[in-house]
Motif scaffolding. Structure first.
Motif, short mmCIF file in Angstrom:
data_model
loop_
_atom_site.label_atom_id
_atom_site.label_comp_id
_atom_site.label_asym_id
_atom_site.label_seq_id
_atom_site.Cartn_x
_atom_site.Cartn_y
_atom_site.Cartn_z
N SER B 427 24.71 -13.91 36.11
CA SER B 427 24.12 -13.51 35.24
C SER B 427 24.15 -12.25 34.56
O SER B 427 25.47 -11.05 34.66
N ALA B 430 21.80 -10.88 27.67
CA ALA B 430 21.69 -12.14 26.63
C ALA B 430 22.29 -11.93 25.98
O ALA B 430 22.12 -12.32 24.76
N ILE B 461 18.14 -7.75 28.47
CA ILE B 461 17.56 -9.11 28.92
C ILE B 461 18.72 -9.72 29.70
O ILE B 461 19.82 -10.05 29.34
N LEU B 463 19.20 -12.14 31.86
CA LEU B 463 19.72 -13.57 31.49
C LEU B 463 21.04 -14.86 32.94
O LEU B 463 21.81 -14.46 32.95
N GLN B 497 13.48 -11.42 23.62
CA GLN B 497 12.76 -12.33 25.62
C GLN B 497 11.52 -13.19 24.69
O GLN B 497 10.62 -12.74 24.11
N ARG B 500 9.37 -17.47 29.22
CA ARG B 500 10.14 -18.28 30.78
C ARG B 500 11.52 -17.67 30.13
O ARG B 500 11.77 -18.28 30.65
N GLY B 501 12.26 -16.70 29.11
CA GLY B 501 13.25 -17.28 28.78
C GLY B 501 13.77 -16.75 27.45
O GLY B 501 12.69 -15.33 27.30
N VAL B 502 14.49 -16.53 27.27
CA VAL B 502 15.39 -15.73 25.55
C VAL B 502 15.16 -17.17 24.45
O VAL B 502 15.67 -18.39 24.60
N SER B 575 15.23 -18.29 31.28
CA SER B 575 15.55 -17.00 31.85
C SER B 575 17.09 -17.36 32.91
O SER B 575 17.75 -17.15 33.34
N GLU B 576 16.34 -18.06 33.82
CA GLU B 576 17.12 -19.45 34.78
C GLU B 576 17.26 -19.83 34.54
O GLU B 576 16.28 -20.87 34.66
#
Lengths: 168, 578
Positions: B427, B430, B461, B463, B497, B500-502, B575-576
């Motif tokens: 983790s 980002a 952010i 990530l 951002q 659901r993610g970057v 994001s994951e």
């Protein structure tokens, strides 16, 4: 034709075609030191323009060029009146036999595979020039319009295509 | 047919009944007639014997005969042994002919009572004559008309009495046959429907006779059949699903060389509907003569080679490996199973691999040529040329570095392409990779006369991904941007951002990528302009590596470009990482 006559007052002009600047530099230096007049082209189009404007005595042509394939350049050279008979040595990648065969079929006079030694290339250039010069002077030709007869080889050409004659 | 069976049964039973009744009637009639006659003869005989005694004591006289006749209720005739009529109760004896030839008198003359039945020539009436042996002979006769009348009366009564019985018997038979015929018909209908595979047919057994056993038997037969057919149907459906689900084309030809089975994939490949295909022969189905010939050889039992051969399928464009296997057809004869295996993917991978190798060889060859050429030129004569020597030495140095780059990119690529490439999930913020890459290339950008800027949000952010790989992606992208942007241009690296993610973006104001090349730039060793790329130290592998890394991180790579205006590469990462 710009075939040399007399005792080398006129230097042979070589056009080298390769997209790799460093290789062009290297060849330029080596050929100049040897006594050739050298012209460089980095693309197939540039090579075609230079060859048409001022036909050299020989072209060293890389098969892999960014814009046109070396073979396409070769075919175009062979299809044009003013560049048709310029001898061409191909630079190919080693081990690609099919490239060599295609090259010869399209009218290449010789080939050198990469990586090569500059000395080897120069020796080949000399051999090809000599051979072509010999052919030019030794072979008696008769031309009449579109008809061309090679008296030595007993071959007849019409509109640049060979007329196949039955053996006697 | 069935109606006629029923009719026939009814007719037959009627006929049997009538024949039987008629036979019984005739027999009964004969018996009754005989009984009546015998009794009458006996009665006449005993009356005659009484008359004999009277005549013995009183002698023959016309008066006596008349009286006896009245008492007996019969005609009385007395005949001499030679046949001469002595006296008669109805007629004048002298006028009567000789009676010696009358059958009853012939018998009596021999000492045995005799009787006879005939029309009396004297009276013109049918009479029964009875004579007893005595001297003179005594004959009694009675008219038969009343006897016959009595018999007719009896017959009439019997007939009247038996008619209802016959009618009852007939209608009983009719009713029984009718019911049997109905049940029979129902069973027939039922079996016909069963043989037509209509397993919803119904039959209700009635009663407890043999026929109901048959009915029950048929019903349980239906249940059995229904169950078996359902099992069979389910089985064949399962099998069909299995065969249709195969990623290979499967065809079965029977011993006559006609197509019996084809699965979905085969149907797709042959571009015919299953109905059109059914029953066609291999030469009709396959444009490729090798396959048709293979089917023929295997049908004739000559196809020994079970190795598949490759065929370029024209439409849809596929590479197909064809296999043959002998299989028994429905009648146990030699059929052939043809498997068309789609190896387009494998063939493509193979081509990619061999292209990669030959491209790689080519890529390596160019720097080697430059190195060798420069070294030999230096050895030959250029070493002493103080102006030229450093240039060729630099050529050697640069091309050595290029070889190094190619090798490290290849090993990087093979490392991330290998299955189970270690993904080190942590983790992190980002924004960190953007800051790093900006710091890393700031100096180089300045040297080239470019502006390198980064754009980051204020807040961190979060990530969860492989930070090293994200770094690697950005480094590759910024390197590309530096290579293909002219002096004075600018490069921007940013992160934003998303839901659901970057999204990381590297955009430049460089030379751009021609539209037709955009989709190919992630291929290994693909270069829009090979000369330019090499001159800039590119290996042709950078975007291939980026593409692989993005895929490993479950992300998406998007490239937008305009020739002469610049290129924007965006990488969307979840994001994951799962």
């Amino acid at each position: 034709m710009f075939a040399t006559e007399g005792l080398g007052i006129e230097m042979e002009r070589i056009l080298i075609v390769d997209d790799e600047e460093d290789l062009l530099d290297l060849l330029y230096y080596n050929l100049e030191v040897t006594g050739f007049e050298v012209e460089k082209a980095a693309t197939g189009r540039a090579a075609l323009i230079k060859a048409s404007e001022n036909p050299p005595d020989l072209i060293v042509l890389d098969v892999m060029l960014p814009d046109l394939l070396g073979f396409e350049v070769l075919r175009t050279l062979r299809s044009r009146e003013e560049t048709r008979s310029i001898p061409v040595i191909l630079l190919t990648a080693r081990g690609e036999e099919s490239d060599v065969l295609v090259g010869f079929e399209m009218g290449a006079d010789d080939y050198v595979s990469k990586p090569f030694s500059p000395r080897e290339l120069i020796a080949r250039i000399r051999a090809v020039i000599k051979r072509v010069a010999g052919k030019e002077s030794a072979r008696p030709h008769i031309r009449y319009g579109a008809l061309e007869i090679d008296l030595d080889a007993h071959r007849v050409f019409l509109d640049d295509g060979e007329v196949v004659l039955a053996p006697q | 047919m069935i109606q006629s069976l029923f009719t026939r049964l009814v007719l037959l039973s009627t006929a049997v009944l009538l024949i039987f009744a008629a036979g019984a009637g005739v027999m009964l009639d004969g018996f009754l007639t005989k009984l009546a006659y015998d009794q009458l003869i006996e009665e006449l005989e005993s009356k005659a014997k009484i008359a004999e005694e009277v005549i013995k004591s009183e002698g023959v006289s016309q008066g006596l005969v008349k009286r006896m006749s009245e008492a007996a209720g019969a005609r009385v005739t007395i005949v001499d042994m030679d046949g001469t009529v002595i006296a008669d109760s109805k007629y004048e004896a002298a006028k009567m002919d000789n009676h010696a030839n009358r059958p009853e008198l012939v018998s009596a003359a021999k000492g045995v009572s005799g009787h006879s039945e005939r029309v009396s020539p004297t009276l013109g009436e049918e009479m029964l004559y009875v004579a007893i042996p005595s001297d003179p002979m005594l004959r009694l006769a009675v008219g038969l008309d009343y006897v016959k009348d009595a018999l007719w009366q009896v017959r009439k009564r019997i007939l009247l009495a038996s008619l209802p019985a016959v009618l009852i018997a007939l209608s009983l038979a009719y009713a029984i046959f009718r019911s049997l015929s109905r049940r029979f018909n129902a069973m027939r209908e039922f079996t016909l429907r069963l043989s037509a595979k209509e397993y919803d047919a119904e039959l209700i057994p009635s009663g407890k006779d043999e026929m109901s056993d048959l009915e029950r038997g048929l019903v349980s037969l239906r249940d059995e059949l229904k169950g078996q057919m359902e099992t069979l149907d389910a089985e064949s459906r399962r099998l069909r699903l299995l065969v249709d689900g195969l990623p290979d084309g499967v065809l079965v030809f029977d011993a006559d060389g006609r197509l019996a089975v084809a699965n979905n994939f085969a149907v797709e490949l042959l571009r015919l509907s299953p109905e059109e295909m059914h029953g066609l022969t291999a030469p009709q189905l396959f444009r490729n003569p090798e396959i048709a010939a293979g089917v023929g050889e295997h049908l004739s039992g000559n196809g020994g080679d079970l190795e598949g051969f490759r065929v370029n399928w024209p439409e849809p464009v596929r590479e197909i490996e064809v296999h043959f296997r002998p299989v028994p057809d429905e009648e146990g004869r030699r059929g052939v199973l043809v498997v068309l295996r789609d190896i387009s993917k494998e063939a493509h991978l193979e081509r990619v691999r061999s292209d990669f190798i030959s491209n790689m060889a080519h890529e390596v060859r160019t720097p080697l040529t430059a190195i060798r050429g420069a070294a030999e030129t230096l050895l030959d004569n250029a070493m002493s040329d103080a102006k030229i020597a450093p240039r060729f030495l630099d050529t050697i140095r640069r091309h050595t570095i290029r070889l190094e780059n190619i090798l490290s990119d290849i090993s990087e690529l093979s490392r991330i392409e290998g299955r189970g490439a270690p993904v080190n999930i942590v983790s992190f913020d980002a924004r960190a990779p953007v800051e790093e890459v900006a710091a890393l290339f700031n100096a180089e950008a300045q040297n080239r006369g470019l502006t390198l800027t980064s754009s980051l949000p204020d807040k961190p952010i979060s990530l969860v991904s492989d930070e090293e790989k994200v770094d690697s992606i950005l480094i590759n992208l910024v390197q590309n941007a530096l290579r293909y942007t002219h002096e004075g241009g600018s490069i921007e690296v940013s992160v934003k951002q998303r839901e659901r993610g970057v999204v990381y973006t590297v955009s430049d104001t460089g030379i751009g990528i021609p539209e037709e090349a955009v989709s190919r730039v992630t291929e290994r060793f693909y270069r829009v302009d090979p000369g330019r790329s090499r001159a800039q130290g590119g290996t042709g592998l950078g975007l291939a590596i980026v593409n692989h890394l993005v895929t490993l991180l479950d992300g998406k790579l998007a490239i937008k470009s305009r020739v002469g205006e610049g290129t924007t590469v965006s990488v969307e990462l979840p994001s994951e990482v799962a």
